[in-house]
Design a protein around this motif. Structure first.
Motif, PDB file in Angstrom:
ATOM      1  N   LEU B 186     -47.064 -47.972 -34.399  1.00 39.46           N
ATOM      2  CA  LEU B 186     -45.731 -47.919 -33.803  1.00 39.46           C
ATOM      3  C   LEU B 186     -45.283 -49.322 -33.416  1.00 39.46           C
ATOM      4  O   LEU B 186     -46.112 -50.193 -33.133  1.00 39.46           O
ATOM      5  CB  LEU B 186     -45.755 -47.046 -32.544  1.00 39.46           C
ATOM      6  N   PRO B 187     -43.973 -49.556 -33.345  1.00 39.72           N
ATOM      7  CA  PRO B 187     -43.495 -50.846 -32.824  1.00 39.72           C
ATOM      8  C   PRO B 187     -43.922 -50.997 -31.361  1.00 39.72           C
ATOM      9  O   PRO B 187     -44.089 -49.999 -30.668  1.00 39.72           O
ATOM     10  CB  PRO B 187     -41.962 -50.726 -32.914  1.00 39.72           C
ATOM     11  N   GLU B 188     -44.083 -52.222 -30.914  1.00 37.90           N
ATOM     12  CA  GLU B 188     -44.457 -52.493 -29.507  1.00 37.90           C
ATOM     13  C   GLU B 188     -43.309 -52.103 -28.578  1.00 37.90           C
ATOM     14  O   GLU B 188     -42.139 -52.272 -28.935  1.00 37.90           O
ATOM     15  CB  GLU B 188     -44.713 -54.001 -29.327  1.00 37.90           C
ATOM     16  N   PRO B 189     -43.622 -51.633 -27.363  1.00 39.92           N
ATOM     17  CA  PRO B 189     -42.557 -51.385 -26.390  1.00 39.92           C
ATOM     18  C   PRO B 189     -41.876 -52.694 -25.969  1.00 39.92           C
ATOM     19  O   PRO B 189     -42.530 -53.737 -25.889  1.00 39.92           O
ATOM     20  CB  PRO B 189     -43.276 -50.775 -25.179  1.00 39.92           C
ATOM     21  N   ARG B 262     -44.400 -26.720 -23.537  1.00 40.23           N
ATOM     22  CA  ARG B 262     -43.364 -25.683 -23.483  1.00 40.23           C
ATOM     23  C   ARG B 262     -42.948 -25.141 -24.846  1.00 40.23           C
ATOM     24  O   ARG B 262     -42.476 -24.020 -24.937  1.00 40.23           O
ATOM     25  CB  ARG B 262     -42.111 -26.230 -22.785  1.00 40.23           C
ATOM     26  N   CYS B 263     -43.057 -25.972 -25.897  1.00 44.59           N
ATOM     27  CA  CYS B 263     -42.597 -25.502 -27.215  1.00 44.59           C
ATOM     28  C   CYS B 263     -43.113 -26.426 -28.307  1.00 44.59           C
ATOM     29  O   CYS B 263     -43.707 -27.462 -28.024  1.00 44.59           O
ATOM     30  CB  CYS B 263     -41.068 -25.439 -27.264  1.00 44.59           C
ATOM     31  N   ALA B 264     -42.865 -26.046 -29.554  1.00 41.62           N
ATOM     32  CA  ALA B 264     -43.235 -26.891 -30.691  1.00 41.62           C
ATOM     33  C   ALA B 264     -42.350 -28.136 -30.674  1.00 41.62           C
ATOM     34  O   ALA B 264     -41.134 -28.028 -30.665  1.00 41.62           O
ATOM     35  CB  ALA B 264     -43.044 -26.131 -31.990  1.00 41.62           C
ATOM     36  N   VAL B 265     -42.992 -29.304 -30.627  1.00 35.12           N
ATOM     37  CA  VAL B 265     -42.265 -30.571 -30.563  1.00 35.12           C
ATOM     38  C   VAL B 265     -42.788 -31.471 -31.678  1.00 35.12           C
ATOM     39  O   VAL B 265     -43.991 -31.531 -31.905  1.00 35.12           O
ATOM     40  CB  VAL B 265     -42.483 -31.280 -29.204  1.00 35.12           C
ATOM     41  N   ARG B 266     -41.895 -32.137 -32.391  1.00 32.36           N
ATOM     42  CA  ARG B 266     -42.302 -33.161 -33.355  1.00 32.36           C
ATOM     43  C   ARG B 266     -41.783 -34.504 -32.868  1.00 32.36           C
ATOM     44  O   ARG B 266     -40.608 -34.627 -32.524  1.00 32.36           O
ATOM     45  CB  ARG B 266     -41.729 -32.845 -34.732  1.00 32.36           C
ATOM     46  N   PHE B 267     -42.657 -35.517 -32.877  1.00 34.06           N
ATOM     47  CA  PHE B 267     -42.297 -36.886 -32.489  1.00 34.06           C
ATOM     48  C   PHE B 267     -41.565 -37.552 -33.651  1.00 34.06           C
ATOM     49  O   PHE B 267     -42.047 -37.547 -34.781  1.00 34.06           O
ATOM     50  CB  PHE B 267     -43.581 -37.650 -32.141  1.00 34.06           C
ATOM     51  N   LEU B 268     -40.394 -38.121 -33.377  1.00 34.11           N
ATOM     52  CA  LEU B 268     -39.597 -38.756 -34.437  1.00 34.11           C
ATOM     53  C   LEU B 268     -39.521 -40.275 -34.300  1.00 34.11           C
ATOM     54  O   LEU B 268     -38.802 -40.917 -35.064  1.00 34.11           O
ATOM     55  CB  LEU B 268     -38.185 -38.168 -34.465  1.00 34.11           C
ATOM     56  N   GLY B 269     -40.249 -40.850 -33.318  1.00 31.38           N
ATOM     57  CA  GLY B 269     -40.307 -42.314 -33.247  1.00 31.38           C
ATOM     58  C   GLY B 269     -39.951 -42.895 -31.896  1.00 31.38           C
ATOM     59  O   GLY B 269     -39.240 -42.282 -31.096  1.00 31.38           O
ATOM     60  N   SER B 270     -40.511 -44.084 -31.617  1.00 34.11           N
ATOM     61  CA  SER B 270     -40.176 -44.926 -30.463  1.00 34.11           C
ATOM     62  C   SER B 270     -39.925 -46.318 -31.017  1.00 34.11           C
ATOM     63  O   SER B 270     -40.781 -46.858 -31.727  1.00 34.11           O
ATOM     64  CB  SER B 270     -41.353 -45.019 -29.479  1.00 34.11           C
ATOM     65  N   HIS B 271     -38.752 -46.899 -30.745  1.00 31.18           N
ATOM     66  CA  HIS B 271     -38.418 -48.200 -31.318  1.00 31.18           C
ATOM     67  C   HIS B 271     -37.339 -48.862 -30.481  1.00 31.18           C
ATOM     68  O   HIS B 271     -36.655 -48.192 -29.698  1.00 31.18           O
ATOM     69  CB  HIS B 271     -37.944 -48.038 -32.770  1.00 31.18           C
ATOM     70  N   PRO B 272     -37.158 -50.176 -30.631  1.00 31.07           N
ATOM     71  CA  PRO B 272     -36.131 -50.872 -29.847  1.00 31.07           C
ATOM     72  C   PRO B 272     -34.732 -50.333 -30.158  1.00 31.07           C
ATOM     73  O   PRO B 272     -34.437 -49.980 -31.305  1.00 31.07           O
ATOM     74  CB  PRO B 272     -36.251 -52.332 -30.316  1.00 31.07           C
TER      75      PRO B 272
END
Lengths: 306, 306
Positions: B186-189, B262-272
């Motif tokens: 992943l990109p850096e925070p 709580r429910c089915a969750v898909r991660f779609l990304g963390s980015h600037p």
């Protein structure tokens, strides 16, 4: 005479919805307007009694022009809705045989929704984008293209033979249309109603969560939620919230008052749902619960009980 | 070599976004695909390292094809975003003077976004719909129409003279584009990040309110919320939720775990964030608060404190 403005041109799904919403009134005059904004301006200005416009499509998403117009300018309210399956009719020019079709025209959204069917059934036809499904039918009538993907109503309107009907890659694709009028007498509650508002929640953490919690705590089921930026860019948002129930019901009136305390809210209508789904009411959140709780507070205030 | 698939054809705003997102990598190869689904399939299949697709337009709303593709099939994550002002360039055929323009072509969405400008500046030109802004530029190059409303990049691509630039009825109109890759590093925070998820909330009263409350109670600010029907029709919905922060942060990881319970969750990304806005952090909801609270629970468990 009862006149209904609709988002034209003639021969589109919106005309079909307007015809349906005119109901038994065979004297209703349907008047096409070039844009959604113009159809809504016609009813605001009193040129027509009502306007029929699309509000959401299950494949393409919300119709942003309709949402933005509902939130701005003079208020309009929805008094009825129609839910049309988006099944296309493929029309050919008179005398054109299916195997001779070299060009097929339609609005880009419609072409996108029948791409698979065209690949299988008219694999060698070139796809041409037009400004509406009806414009494609007109161009076929005028001999400009060989075939058009259009609304069923266009076959009759343009006198063209259908080579296929009920065409849709996504079987369940639907568009919901609203019949809008100036604020006035509301339709009677039926138990299967939808209420719509637009709320300008404050631009701070938790503001939307609080609005939805006001509804959830009263056992009110959401049916739609759309966020739209208030100006052109992505800054502040307004929220279009649809939920089960009718403003005439005590539980719904209580919820609307709670939303109104929290932010600027505009009422966009309470009317029967086209799908006929009954409102689900949670235990202790029925209208009689709200009425008897208010009665109890009144009797406490009078000193009659404790 | 680094290859980026993008939603083509060449000469569109998406190509412009892909060029921007390729950054300093002048060796990056940009590969146009005919549909958003095909561009995303290219990166899933390993044909390209990344895909550039539009995700939302401030005038037209969410790009439903991108959202639906992100929720289905093999997961992809966004590692960067670009925010392009949607200012059009009006291109004329070579040798065509402004006062001779009888036809102006573009995608229907683009024509809708410059309608006022065309009414004032080219009042007698007929509007012709094409399948993309680039297709309009190509048709002008081939002499089919007199002028095209297109992305700035099309002027260079098709070698056509501009008669106007920075044209837009809505001044702030913007489109946000994502750079998608297969899951990996992943990109850096940066402190100015956006995290995106898609959540299939249960179809019952209050389910969405609970998800948003999990975020609000942790002081996390929403930046976008879109509801999309899961199948073709209007039945169950999934929710695309964007919020400030990066999954590497303790406060965001804590919130994602709560959503996942709580429910089915898909991660779609963390980015600037392309707009560089810093995350607002509420009192007692900072990362150090989450870390020190977890440390305290650990020390209680060890019997070191109470």
């Amino acid at each position: 005479m009862y006149r209904i403005a609709y988002f034209g041109p003639e021969g589109t799904f919106t005309e079909q919805a307007a015809r349906y919403l005119a109901g038994g009134d065979t004297h209703a005059e349907l008047v096409p307007y070039e844009t959604i904004a113009q159809a809504m301006a016609a009813v605001r200005d009193g040129e027509t009694s009502a306007a029929c416009v699309p509000v959401e499509n299950s494949v393409e998403g919300p119709v942003t022009a309709t949402l933005d117009e509902l939130a701005e300018d003079e208020p309009l309210v929805a008094t009825a809705e129609a839910l049309l399956p988006i099944h296309f009719t493929v029309l050919a020019g008179s005398g054109v045989r299916a195997e001779e079709i070299g060009t097929v025209a339609s609005h880009p959204h419609a072409l996108a929704q029948v791409r698979h069917w065209l690949d299988v059934n008219l694999p060698s036809a070139r796809h041409v984008a037009t400004s509406s499904t009806a414009a494609a039918a007109l161009a076929v009538q005028q001999g400009e293209y060989d075939a058009a993907v259009a609304a069923p109503v266009a076959a009759e309107r343009y006198g063209l033979p259908s080579i296929a009907t009920e065409v849709a890659d996504v079987e369940d694709a639907r568009t919901r249309f609203l019949l809008l009028t100036r604020p006035g007498t509301l339709p009677e509650p039926t138990g299967c109603d939808r209420t719509s508002v637009v709320a300008a929640a404050a631009n701070r953490t938790g503001a939307l969560s609080e609005l939805l919690t006001e509804l959830a705590f009263r056992g009110i089921n959401l049916t739609r939620l759309d966020a739209r930026p208030i100006k052109g860019g992505f800054g502040e948002y307004r929220f279009f919230i649809d939920f089960e129930g009718h403003v005439a019901e005590p539980r719904i009136g209580d919820a609307l008052a709670a939303l109104r305390r929290r932010c600027a809210v505009r009422f966009l209508g309470s009317h029967p749902r086209a799908d006929g789904v009954r409102a689900s009411i949670q235990p202790s959140a029925g209208n009689e619960d709200f009425v008897s709780a208010a009665d109890w507070v009144e009797s406490v205030r009078r000193g009659d009980t404790a």
